[in-house]
Enzyme design. Structure first.
Site, mmCIF file in Angstrom:
data_model
loop_
_atom_site.group_PDB
_atom_site.id
_atom_site.type_symbol
_atom_site.label_atom_id
_atom_site.label_comp_id
_atom_site.label_asym_id
_atom_site.label_seq_id
_atom_site.Cartn_x
_atom_site.Cartn_y
_atom_site.Cartn_z
ATOM 1 N N ALA A 75 0.891 -1.273 -0.029
ATOM 2 C CA ALA A 75 -0.092 0.138 0.013
ATOM 3 C C ALA A 75 0.905 1.308 -0.022
ATOM 4 O O ALA A 75 2.062 1.054 0.351
ATOM 5 C CB ALA A 75 -1.111 0.117 1.156
ATOM 6 N N GLU A 91 3.206 1.208 -6.316
ATOM 7 C CA GLU A 91 3.528 0.956 -4.965
ATOM 8 C C GLU A 91 3.570 -0.669 -5.033
ATOM 9 O O GLU A 91 4.618 -1.179 -4.214
ATOM 10 C CB GLU A 91 2.323 1.057 -3.859
ATOM 11 C CG GLU A 91 2.232 2.663 -3.501
ATOM 12 C CD GLU A 91 3.304 3.184 -2.702
ATOM 13 O OE1 GLU A 91 4.268 2.357 -2.037
ATOM 14 O OE2 GLU A 91 3.750 4.419 -2.553
ATOM 15 N N GLU A 95 7.146 -2.058 -3.377
ATOM 16 C CA GLU A 95 7.317 -2.885 -2.395
ATOM 17 C C GLU A 95 7.485 -4.263 -2.321
ATOM 18 O O GLU A 95 7.937 -4.938 -1.661
ATOM 19 C CB GLU A 95 5.982 -2.570 -1.572
ATOM 20 C CG GLU A 95 5.909 -1.156 -0.843
ATOM 21 C CD GLU A 95 4.681 -0.975 0.049
ATOM 22 O OE1 GLU A 95 4.005 -1.854 0.427
ATOM 23 O OE2 GLU A 95 4.569 0.098 0.538
#
Length: 178
Positions: A75, A91, A95
């Protein structure tokens, strides 16, 4: 009965890097006045990413307000005016290193509508291809792959407490029938 409130005045009381707080005086539906303290936030995104074995990508990271490491879906925060889907794609790759062949909306979540204007847009990502992660310099996390059925059980047992993760996982469960 009309439930709308009318803003009579608005005062900025804090301008931070991410959050802006204002105090509004409003006219209530019954004619009286009240004060509303509001946190303005640019919003965020989260991604339920499932690999070809229906394992969800989860990140663990320290969340300062709770003084705990939480397990959540990938997120991030939107920049003001940023396209939410583009932010979700970014994102996910930053990530987890993943890019998705299939990307679709799971809707919006209002995490705390009593005082905060944040909207979190949730997405489903499938048909994943993996590359390198690109974490922000102040971002530290661990990545894991959790079988989707186990993740649903962790949500239902209360082991997963993050609201956006709970909502996206349960919506994904209902929509996908997994």
């Amino acid at each position: 009965m009309d439930l709308m409130e009318t803003t009579l005045s608005s005062e900025r009381i804090f301008d931070g890097r991410v959050l802006h707080i204002r105090r509004d005086t409003v006219r209530l539906p019954g004619g009286g006045e009240s004060i509303r303290e509001v946190v303005d936030h640019p919003g965020g995104v989260c991604v339920l990413a499932l690999d070809d074995e229906n394992r969800a990508l989860l990140v663990s990271q320290f969340r300062y307000p709770y003084r705990q490491v939480l397990r959540e879906l990938p997120a991030g925060k939107l920049e003001y005016g940023e396209d939410p889907e583009a932010a979700a794609v970014r994102e996910l790759e930053e990530e987890t290193g993943a890019t998705a062949g299939e990307f679709r909306s799971l809707g919006e979540l209002y995490p705390s509508p009593g005082y905060c204007g944040e909207i979190i847009r949730m997405y489903l990502a499938r048909d994943l291809t993996f590359g390198e992660t690109h974490l922000d310099e102040d971002e530290f996390l661990n990545l894991e792959r959790v079988p989707f059925g186990e993740l649903v059980e962790q949500v239902l047992s209360g082991e997963i407490r993050d609201a956006k993760t709970i909502a996206a996982v349960l919506k994904g469960k209902l929509l996908l029938g997994l």
